[in-house]
Write a protein that holds these residues in place. Structure first.
Motif, PDB file in Angstrom:
ATOM      1  N   SER A 294       0.865  -1.253  -0.166  1.00 18.26           N
ATOM      2  CA  SER A 294       0.013   0.076  -0.005  1.00 18.26           C
ATOM      3  C   SER A 294       0.971   1.326   0.103  1.00 18.26           C
ATOM      4  O   SER A 294       1.599   1.312   0.941  1.00 18.26           O
ATOM      5  CB  SER A 294      -0.950  -0.131   1.275  1.00 18.26           C
ATOM      6  N   ARG A 295       0.830   2.241  -0.876  1.00 17.86           N
ATOM      7  CA  ARG A 295       1.265   3.358  -0.914  1.00 17.86           C
ATOM      8  C   ARG A 295       0.548   4.592  -0.885  1.00 17.86           C
ATOM      9  O   ARG A 295      -0.406   4.751  -1.758  1.00 17.86           O
ATOM     10  CB  ARG A 295       2.107   3.505  -2.532  1.00 17.86           C
ATOM     11  N   VAL A 296       0.763   5.463   0.084  1.00 15.66           N
ATOM     12  CA  VAL A 296       0.100   6.803   0.312  1.00 15.66           C
ATOM     13  C   VAL A 296       1.243   7.729   0.496  1.00 15.66           C
ATOM     14  O   VAL A 296       2.623   7.572   0.718  1.00 15.66           O
ATOM     15  CB  VAL A 296      -0.805   6.702   1.572  1.00 15.66           C
ATOM     16  N   GLU A 297       0.672   8.978   0.431  1.00 18.03           N
ATOM     17  CA  GLU A 297       1.633  10.204   0.473  1.00 18.03           C
ATOM     18  C   GLU A 297       1.364  10.985   2.014  1.00 18.03           C
ATOM     19  O   GLU A 297       0.415  11.582   2.255  1.00 18.03           O
ATOM     20  CB  GLU A 297       1.329  11.309  -0.690  1.00 18.03           C
ATOM     21  N   GLY A 301       6.527  12.506   2.447  1.00 14.95           N
ATOM     22  CA  GLY A 301       6.673  11.822   1.376  1.00 14.95           C
ATOM     23  C   GLY A 301       5.964  10.519   1.173  1.00 14.95           C
ATOM     24  O   GLY A 301       5.095   9.955   2.241  1.00 14.95           O
ATOM     25  N   GLU A 302       6.374   9.608   0.494  1.00 17.33           N
ATOM     26  CA  GLU A 302       5.852   8.494   0.277  1.00 17.33           C
ATOM     27  C   GLU A 302       6.038   7.355   1.273  1.00 17.33           C
ATOM     28  O   GLU A 302       7.326   7.284   1.775  1.00 17.33           O
ATOM     29  CB  GLU A 302       6.389   7.770  -1.220  1.00 17.33           C
ATOM     30  N   VAL A 303       4.833   6.771   1.927  1.00 15.84           N
ATOM     31  CA  VAL A 303       5.005   5.730   2.843  1.00 15.84           C
ATOM     32  C   VAL A 303       4.639   4.444   2.227  1.00 15.84           C
ATOM     33  O   VAL A 303       3.424   4.211   1.662  1.00 15.84           O
ATOM     34  CB  VAL A 303       4.392   6.138   4.147  1.00 15.84           C
ATOM     35  N   LEU A 304       5.596   3.249   2.422  1.00  8.81           N
ATOM     36  CA  LEU A 304       4.921   1.867   2.069  1.00  8.81           C
ATOM     37  C   LEU A 304       4.355   1.148   3.190  1.00  8.81           C
ATOM     38  O   LEU A 304       5.362   1.214   4.435  1.00  8.81           O
ATOM     39  CB  LEU A 304       6.266   1.346   1.214  1.00  8.81           C
ATOM     40  N   ARG A 317       3.130 -10.593   8.580  1.00  8.97           N
ATOM     41  CA  ARG A 317       4.096  -9.637   8.298  1.00  8.97           C
ATOM     42  C   ARG A 317       3.594  -8.069   8.213  1.00  8.97           C
ATOM     43  O   ARG A 317       2.354  -8.137   7.397  1.00  8.97           O
ATOM     44  CB  ARG A 317       5.061 -10.082   7.270  1.00  8.97           C
ATOM     45  N   HIS A 318       4.092  -7.400   8.721  1.00  3.15           N
ATOM     46  CA  HIS A 318       3.774  -5.932   8.513  1.00  3.15           C
ATOM     47  C   HIS A 318       4.940  -4.916   8.568  1.00  3.15           C
ATOM     48  O   HIS A 318       5.661  -4.785   9.353  1.00  3.15           O
ATOM     49  CB  HIS A 318       2.679  -5.387   9.342  1.00  3.15           C
ATOM     50  N   ARG A 319       5.320  -4.636   7.201  1.00  6.77           N
ATOM     51  CA  ARG A 319       6.767  -3.681   7.014  1.00  6.77           C
ATOM     52  C   ARG A 319       6.274  -2.359   6.638  1.00  6.77           C
ATOM     53  O   ARG A 319       5.467  -2.279   5.632  1.00  6.77           O
ATOM     54  CB  ARG A 319       7.458  -4.662   6.081  1.00  6.77           C
ATOM     55  N   VAL A 320       7.049  -1.621   7.140  1.00 10.12           N
ATOM     56  CA  VAL A 320       6.872  -0.288   7.080  1.00 10.12           C
ATOM     57  C   VAL A 320       8.178   0.636   6.379  1.00 10.12           C
ATOM     58  O   VAL A 320       9.141   0.299   7.045  1.00 10.12           O
ATOM     59  CB  VAL A 320       6.169   0.716   8.156  1.00 10.12           C
ATOM     60  N   ARG A 321       7.909   1.284   5.085  1.00 14.37           N
ATOM     61  CA  ARG A 321       9.360   2.039   4.722  1.00 14.37           C
ATOM     62  C   ARG A 321       8.685   3.470   4.833  1.00 14.37           C
ATOM     63  O   ARG A 321       8.200   3.960   3.918  1.00 14.37           O
ATOM     64  CB  ARG A 321       9.605   1.551   3.272  1.00 14.37           C
ATOM     65  N   THR A 322       9.234   4.147   5.672  1.00 13.10           N
ATOM     66  CA  THR A 322       8.875   5.485   5.795  1.00 13.10           C
ATOM     67  C   THR A 322       9.597   6.418   5.277  1.00 13.10           C
ATOM     68  O   THR A 322      10.862   6.353   4.705  1.00 13.10           O
ATOM     69  CB  THR A 322       8.993   5.868   7.418  1.00 13.10           C
TER      70      THR A 322
END
Length: 359
Positions: A294-297, A301-304, A317-322
């Motif tokens: 899931s990609r939102v702004e 900036g963009e967070v995955l 699993r829940h992985r976040v790329r901030t």
């Protein structure tokens, strides 16, 4: 010949609200290299997904960051809804968009205040945060929370906004726009701000793209990258263009955030004018199975949000790329060759959120 010394910058520093930690390699007053150190405030949030029901975990996802909290809950919810093929009611999508843009305003005003404080402008700091209070008041009146709203859920939203309150919010936007215009004029035209930011922390368009910068960091280098252009939520029904500047310095990144506030106000107006009637949530049955990005702004900036389910109530699993994590390589690039006195301004220009980054 100059001797190189290593100076620790952070994790506690009087200029920075966040515990960022950099080792700066200096020759006299010039930064030769910046070495980031990550993990100082690691909280282990991603492990909790294995122990919490996926519906309840949204409260944890929202607490990844105290500033981008609502948009984190939107990103997580959209991931689960995509896995389970849940169609969110249109009214709920509009409400999510309205609260997301108020969150963006709240974040940008907070950042502008911190940025002013980092340059010694106490009055400008207080003015930015005074305007921010009116945004937080609206969030509190409509969701019950000033910073952590708790109004987003898998399948929609928990609270509705009545028509009279929407009309009141729209009237308040005119006052907010006037105050924002006055504030932005100072950040745009004040000679001392320009002297601290123009040409400082330059990031070329090529470097911004290759290093994977996101948000105002990449848009300040002239690249139109904004996840709202994907059309999630109600954005596909609203007129929207991302704000960009080509200079790639701290001043350009400041202008991007300053001008984005007017864009957010306009998006809220459009959403209030066109919000449809109807339900605000759907009943969610079953458990998620499969995986989804899931990609939102966010304001930064963009967070995955990567979610992976195995057909049980607890996700695998829940992985976040901030966005702060994505912007660290670009930050290191901009610090190379700068003066030691400019380091706090350059670091602040990415709007770092270390608790968000380290989870």
């Amino acid at each position: 010949m100059s001797r190189q010394v290593v100076v620790p910058f952070g994790p506690q520093h009087p200029v920075l609200p966040e515990p960022i930690h950099l080792d700066l390699v200096l020759e006299d007053e010039r930064v030769v290299e910046a070495i980031p150190r990550i993990g100082y405030v690691h909280r282990g949030l991603e492990k909790l997904v294995e122990k919490r029901d996926y519906k309840d975990y949204i409260f944890i996802a929202e607490r990844i960051c105290g500033i981008c909290s609502f948009i984190h809950s939107v990103g997580y919810s959209q991931g689960i809804e995509a896995l389970m093929e849940i169609e969110v009611p249109a009214r709920a999508e509009y409400l999510r968009t309205i609260w997301s843009e108020y969150s963006r305003l709240h974040s940008h005003l907070l950042w502008l205040g911190c940025f002013a404080d980092g340059m010694g402008f106490e009055n400008l700091f207080m003015q930015s945060w005074r305007i921010r209070e009116s945004v937080l008041d609206v969030l509190e009146e409509t969701t019950g929370g000033r910073v952590i709203q708790g109004s987003c859920k898998v399948g929609g939203v928990r609270k509705d906004i009545a028509a009279p309150q929407l009309a009141q919010m729209k009237a308040g936007l005119d006052i907010l726009q006037s105050e924002v215009d006055d504030l932005v004029a100072v950040f745009t035209d004040e000679p001392t701000i320009k002297s601290r930011t123009v040409g400082v922390g330059h990031l070329s368009k090529k470097d911004a793209w290759e290093l994977g910068a996101v948000g105002p960091m990449v848009r300040g280098s002239g690249i139109k990258s904004d996840m709202r252009m994907l059309g999630y939520g109600a954005y596909e029904h609203l007129d929207f263009k991302p704000v960009t500047h080509d200079d790639g310095d701290c001043y350009a990144r400041c202008l991007v955030r300053a001008e984005e506030m007017s864009v957010s106000i306009d998006l809220i107006r459009q959403a209030i004018d066109t919000i449809p009637e109807g339900e605000i949530e759907v009943k969610v049955k079953g458990n998620p199975d499969g995986e989804y990005f899931s990609r939102v702004e966010q304001p930064r900036g963009e967070v995955l949000h990567f979610v992976k389910g195995g057909g049980k109530k607890n996700l695998l699993r829940h992985r976040v790329r901030t966005p702060t994590m994505a912007n660290v390589p670009a930050l290191v690039k901009t610090l190379g060759g700068c003066q030691m006195a400019d380091v706090p301004v350059i670091v602040l220009s990415i709007d770092p959120c270390i608790g968000c980054m380290e989870r």
